[in-house]
Scaffold this motif. Structure first.
Motif, PDB file in Angstrom:
ATOM      1  N   VAL A 132       0.858  -1.186   0.000  1.00 47.28           N
ATOM      2  CA  VAL A 132       0.000   0.000   0.000  1.00 47.28           C
ATOM      3  C   VAL A 132       0.898   1.241   0.000  1.00 47.28           C
ATOM      4  O   VAL A 132       1.935   1.263   0.674  1.00 47.28           O
ATOM      5  CB  VAL A 132      -0.975  -0.018   1.203  1.00 47.28           C
ATOM      6  CG1 VAL A 132      -1.654   1.334   1.372  1.00 47.28           C
ATOM      7  CG2 VAL A 132      -2.024  -1.109   0.998  1.00 47.28           C
ATOM      8  N   PRO A 153       1.178   5.735  -0.251  1.00 47.05           N
ATOM      9  CA  PRO A 153       0.450   6.963   0.100  1.00 47.05           C
ATOM     10  C   PRO A 153      -0.083   7.691  -1.138  1.00 47.05           C
ATOM     11  O   PRO A 153       0.370   7.443  -2.255  1.00 47.05           O
ATOM     12  CB  PRO A 153       1.527   7.808   0.802  1.00 47.05           C
ATOM     13  CG  PRO A 153       2.823   7.328   0.236  1.00 47.05           C
ATOM     14  CD  PRO A 153       2.631   5.870  -0.071  1.00 47.05           C
ATOM     15  N   ALA A 154      -1.021   8.589  -0.918  1.00 50.40           N
ATOM     16  CA  ALA A 154      -1.526   9.435  -2.011  1.00 50.40           C
ATOM     17  C   ALA A 154      -0.346  10.155  -2.648  1.00 50.40           C
ATOM     18  O   ALA A 154       0.613  10.524  -1.968  1.00 50.40           O
ATOM     19  CB  ALA A 154      -2.533  10.449  -1.458  1.00 50.40           C
ATOM     20  N   THR A 209       1.601   8.751  -4.926  1.00 51.90           N
ATOM     21  CA  THR A 209       2.570   7.795  -5.449  1.00 51.90           C
ATOM     22  C   THR A 209       2.405   7.665  -6.964  1.00 51.90           C
ATOM     23  O   THR A 209       1.289   7.492  -7.463  1.00 51.90           O
ATOM     24  CB  THR A 209       2.383   6.416  -4.781  1.00 51.90           C
ATOM     25  OG1 THR A 209       2.672   6.543  -3.398  1.00 51.90           O
ATOM     26  CG2 THR A 209       3.287   5.359  -5.416  1.00 51.90           C
ATOM     27  N   LYS A 214      -0.927   6.810 -11.471  1.00 51.98           N
ATOM     28  CA  LYS A 214      -0.971   6.866 -10.010  1.00 51.98           C
ATOM     29  C   LYS A 214      -1.243   5.484  -9.423  1.00 51.98           C
ATOM     30  O   LYS A 214      -1.992   4.694 -10.014  1.00 51.98           O
ATOM     31  CB  LYS A 214      -2.088   7.807  -9.545  1.00 51.98           C
ATOM     32  CG  LYS A 214      -1.798   9.262  -9.850  1.00 51.98           C
ATOM     33  CD  LYS A 214      -2.933  10.135  -9.356  1.00 51.98           C
ATOM     34  CE  LYS A 214      -2.740  11.573  -9.808  1.00 51.98           C
ATOM     35  NZ  LYS A 214      -3.980  12.365  -9.590  1.00 51.98           N
ATOM     36  N   ARG A 236      -1.958   3.274  -5.584  1.00 48.97           N
ATOM     37  CA  ARG A 236      -2.150   3.264  -4.131  1.00 48.97           C
ATOM     38  C   ARG A 236      -1.983   1.874  -3.549  1.00 48.97           C
ATOM     39  O   ARG A 236      -1.834   1.729  -2.332  1.00 48.97           O
ATOM     40  CB  ARG A 236      -3.548   3.826  -3.777  1.00 48.97           C
ATOM     41  CG  ARG A 236      -3.744   5.302  -4.143  1.00 48.97           C
ATOM     42  CD  ARG A 236      -2.843   6.215  -3.307  1.00 48.97           C
ATOM     43  NE  ARG A 236      -3.052   6.016  -1.884  1.00 48.97           N
ATOM     44  CZ  ARG A 236      -4.073   6.529  -1.184  1.00 48.97           C
ATOM     45  NH1 ARG A 236      -4.941   7.322  -1.778  1.00 48.97           N
ATOM     46  NH2 ARG A 236      -4.204   6.291   0.095  1.00 48.97           N
ATOM     47  N   ALA A 237      -2.038   0.840  -4.410  1.00 48.45           N
ATOM     48  CA  ALA A 237      -1.922  -0.519  -3.860  1.00 48.45           C
ATOM     49  C   ALA A 237      -1.515  -1.504  -4.944  1.00 48.45           C
ATOM     50  O   ALA A 237      -1.719  -1.270  -6.139  1.00 48.45           O
ATOM     51  CB  ALA A 237      -3.253  -0.966  -3.229  1.00 48.45           C
ATOM     52  N   ALA A 287      -8.015   0.517   0.760  1.00 46.17           N
ATOM     53  CA  ALA A 287      -6.973   1.546   0.676  1.00 46.17           C
ATOM     54  C   ALA A 287      -7.547   2.950   0.549  1.00 46.17           C
ATOM     55  O   ALA A 287      -6.812   3.932   0.617  1.00 46.17           O
ATOM     56  CB  ALA A 287      -6.053   1.258  -0.506  1.00 46.17           C
ATOM     57  N   CYS A 322      -9.083   4.275  -2.189  1.00 42.21           N
ATOM     58  CA  CYS A 322      -8.649   4.838  -3.466  1.00 42.21           C
ATOM     59  C   CYS A 322      -9.570   4.338  -4.575  1.00 42.21           C
ATOM     60  O   CYS A 322     -10.543   3.640  -4.325  1.00 42.21           O
ATOM     61  CB  CYS A 322      -7.202   4.430  -3.761  1.00 42.21           C
ATOM     62  SG  CYS A 322      -6.980   2.655  -4.036  1.00 42.21           S
ATOM     63  N   GLU A 331      -6.329   2.697  -9.288  1.00 39.81           N
ATOM     64  CA  GLU A 331      -5.055   2.955  -8.609  1.00 39.81           C
ATOM     65  C   GLU A 331      -4.515   1.694  -7.935  1.00 39.81           C
ATOM     66  O   GLU A 331      -3.554   1.732  -7.191  1.00 39.81           O
ATOM     67  CB  GLU A 331      -5.229   4.088  -7.582  1.00 39.81           C
ATOM     68  CG  GLU A 331      -5.538   5.422  -8.264  1.00 39.81           C
ATOM     69  CD  GLU A 331      -5.974   6.506  -7.290  1.00 39.81           C
ATOM     70  OE1 GLU A 331      -5.700   7.682  -7.556  1.00 39.81           O
ATOM     71  OE2 GLU A 331      -6.610   6.176  -6.257  1.00 39.81           O
ATOM     72  N   THR A 367       6.928   6.745  -3.981  1.00 40.89           N
ATOM     73  CA  THR A 367       5.984   7.298  -2.997  1.00 40.89           C
ATOM     74  C   THR A 367       6.141   8.802  -2.798  1.00 40.89           C
ATOM     75  O   THR A 367       5.209   9.474  -2.355  1.00 40.89           O
ATOM     76  CB  THR A 367       6.180   6.630  -1.621  1.00 40.89           C
ATOM     77  OG1 THR A 367       7.473   6.987  -1.110  1.00 40.89           O
ATOM     78  CG2 THR A 367       6.052   5.115  -1.728  1.00 40.89           C
TER      79      THR A 367
END
Lengths: 410, 410
Positions: free
Chosen positions: B43, B45-46, B48, B75, B77-78, B109, B111, B115, B243
């Motif tokens: 996972v 962070p926003a 990434t 982008k 997020r996971a 996550a 998101c 993502e 990230t």
């Protein structure tokens, strides 16, 4: 050189009748092997035409260069083939060996050196002992016979496990002509390099350009659709000699419908010999036929079929008697040809296992399992995009291949 | 799935420090394997960014299609990776598995599904049990940690014989950033298909287009120069996540000299991981490095190097500890690239054995024999035509390869 058991896929050598005009035989020159025939000779009458196709390898052996050059004349009077030394990567010495051998043979046959054709297989990078070879030529020439085909088929072998020959007759007008051919290949030499050689002769009278056209086309679906391990020898050679010793209506310069039956017979001989090479593939336990249909073009189908036939993962799966259609799909995809995963269908032994992008639920596994246990395995792939079709042939990839090719050279 | 002994070429997993912003871990979803981790989660962070490169196989798996599409957003997020089932050739069900997994992961996550990145390896043509997978996600998500890299390196393995990881630090301005990567590959799955997966993460803040450019370029001399058996998986995937959790001078949209050290570090991580894949090649006993110089272009040199690296005859000779330069010449010639037999030179372990079209008389065999007995074999070929150079990596072809890939599937 290790002796390897005869391939379980071996076929018996057929009856090989004389071809009018051709005398041939084999002798021991002691080039590398002890106590076996290692030089093969064919002699042809004046007027014999010749066609040839050769390896596409960019580093061909000296005999391949010699033949390509000699072929420009379109005429042949003799062929000399050696086993045990390929005369490849031998530099200037190798070119001299070719020139000296052709000269010696030309004197015996009463022809020009450029009418002598040469082929060699065996270890590479070692000078071929030219004196030993030329010393053996006169005795061999004096002993040539019309029914020497079986001896020639054996003498051109390296680590082939069985001699390979094929014969067909054909009508040209009302006359019957014969085409005989021998081949060696896919055994390894000592253990240096797999090389495919094939020599064919017919008593028909066919202009060289027509003969070349027929041979170039004929190797397409036969020798060029057979692969053992994707490696391309530096010596691969196919030569077709036409003595014209049998009378038949004159074949026009452009060939044409008069040669329809001859073409069929030639293609049959080429296909027989090509399949024998696959049957004698190093370590082969199973002969594999791959049919691709529904490709965008025939060329595309051929590339996909060869991609499957050359895939180590497909070939090891077949050795393990595993109808692993997933690896077949992988091999289709890696060919780089147009393919749509969701339109693909795969059958093994005539049983469709996967269709339109997925496994067929509850397909009957029993006939597939039984088919995979046999000596001949058939894979069919429908690409679902067009009408292009092609067939390729190979063998499985077994421990035998590693044994033959991974052993120490000396 | 048979257990195979650890490769004699294995390297230990290095210390894998946390990458600021990344939490990760693995869990048992019971997709196919019993009692081992088979689902891996990362996972981010926003903010990434992400870059990816994928198999060129025309029949890719559903997760590859998913990632290619998701990558357009730039982008991430996971990431969710499964082992044991590749979700390849699974039709509509396979696409639904991807959508459902991404949706479930996105909810955890916080998101968008686009993502979430996905990868799977394992048997093909079998539906991935989506419910088992999604049921395992919440527990795994709750247990993510910063130091989960070793667990992730192990959980993505299929029949790999050792976990693969690499780490480097780099300066961007005065700040130090870290790049960590894990990979799996060249072991077989159950035994269906060799697939190479690699996931890298860095705490640097790099715009997605720049990241993509660096990754696309970086896989050239690393993953794209490694081959085990010439077969191309339907699932090969490399993803790089950035990230931006560590503060450093802003990287401009066009990248540029500020990223010189980062680029070096990234390339080192990619090369380390690629070589580990070759070291874990199925049945590998020797790591083989092939340097080609003097080709007409770098691209031509690469094709020649890969032709040598993919030649079964070269690879079996290496397994047999035979410095068979004749087979190397053959493989140069079959590449179809410009080459002149009479200008070729071949060295093994630094000893020149053949030069300018022929064997070097009385070259010293002793160091060659000793080199061939080692774990790492170096082949150098000089084409003698230009300045193009390239390096490829492979392993030898042994009985182990046949054992692993030729065994019954069930």
């Amino acid at each position: 050189m290790a002796d390897h058991a005869t391939s379980p896929l071996a076929l018996p050598l057929p009856q090989m009748p004389p071809i009018a005009g051709v005398t041939l035989g084999a002798a021991q020159a002691g080039i590398r092997y002890k106590a076996r025939e290692d030089v093969t000779m064919m002699v042809f009458p004046a007027g014999t035409t010749v066609a040839g196709v050769f390896t596409k390898n960019k580093c061909p052996g000296a005999p391949v260069d010699w033949c390509r050059d000699a072929l420009k004349g379109g005429k042949a009077r003799a062929l000399v083939v050696t086993s045990g030394n390929s005369n490849v990567f031998t530099g200037k010495a190798g070119r001299e060996t070719c020139a000296d051998t052709a000269k010696a043979m030309a004197e015996l046959a009463g022809c020009k050196p450029r009418e002598v054709f040469l082929a060699s297989t065996g270890v590479i990078g070692e000078r071929l002992p030219t004196a030993k070879l030329t010393a053996a030529l006169p005795g061999l020439h004096a002993a040539l016979v019309e029914d020497g085909w079986p001896a020639a088929a054996r003498a051109i072998m390296t680590t082939d496990t069985f001699p390979k020959g094929a014969v067909r007759t054909a009508k040209i007008g009302d006359a019957t002509v014969t085409i005989a051919g021998i081949a060696k290949g896919s055994g390894m030499i000592a253990p240096d390099m797999a090389t495919m050689l094939s020599f064919l002769a017919t008593d028909a009278k066919i202009p060289a350009p027509v003969l070349q056209k027929l041979l170039s086309k004929g190797v397409g679906p036969s020798f060029n659709c057979v692969t053992v391990d994707s490696d391309t020898s530096t010596s691969d050679t196919v030569l077709l000699f036409a003595t014209g010793a049998t009378k038949h209506p004159r074949v026009p310069a452009e060939g044409g419908p008069m040669l329809r039956d001859f073409t069929r017979a030639l293609n049959d001989v080429l296909m027989d010999l090509a399949l024998m090479v696959a049957r004698d593939g190093e370590g082969a336990q199973k002969l594999v036929r791959i049919d691709v249909t529904g490709a965008v073009t025939a060329r595309s189908a051929h590339r996909i079929a060869m991609s499957i036939a050359n895939s180590p993962l497909v070939k090891t799966a077949i050795a393990g008697e595993d109808a692993n259609w997933g690896r077949i799909v992988m091999a289709v995809g890696k060919a780089g040809e147009p393919a749509d995963r969701d339109k693909l269908s795969v059958a093994v032994g005539g049983t469709w296992m996967a269709r339109e992008g997925g496994v067929i639920p509850d397909y009957d596994e029993a006939p597939v399992v039984a088919h995979m246990k046999g000596r001949e395995v058939e894979i069919t792939v429908d690409i679902g995009l067009g009408k292009g079709r092609a067939t390729a042939w190979t063998c499985d990839l077994t421990h035998g291949y590693i044994d033959i090719n991974g052993s120490y050279r000396s």
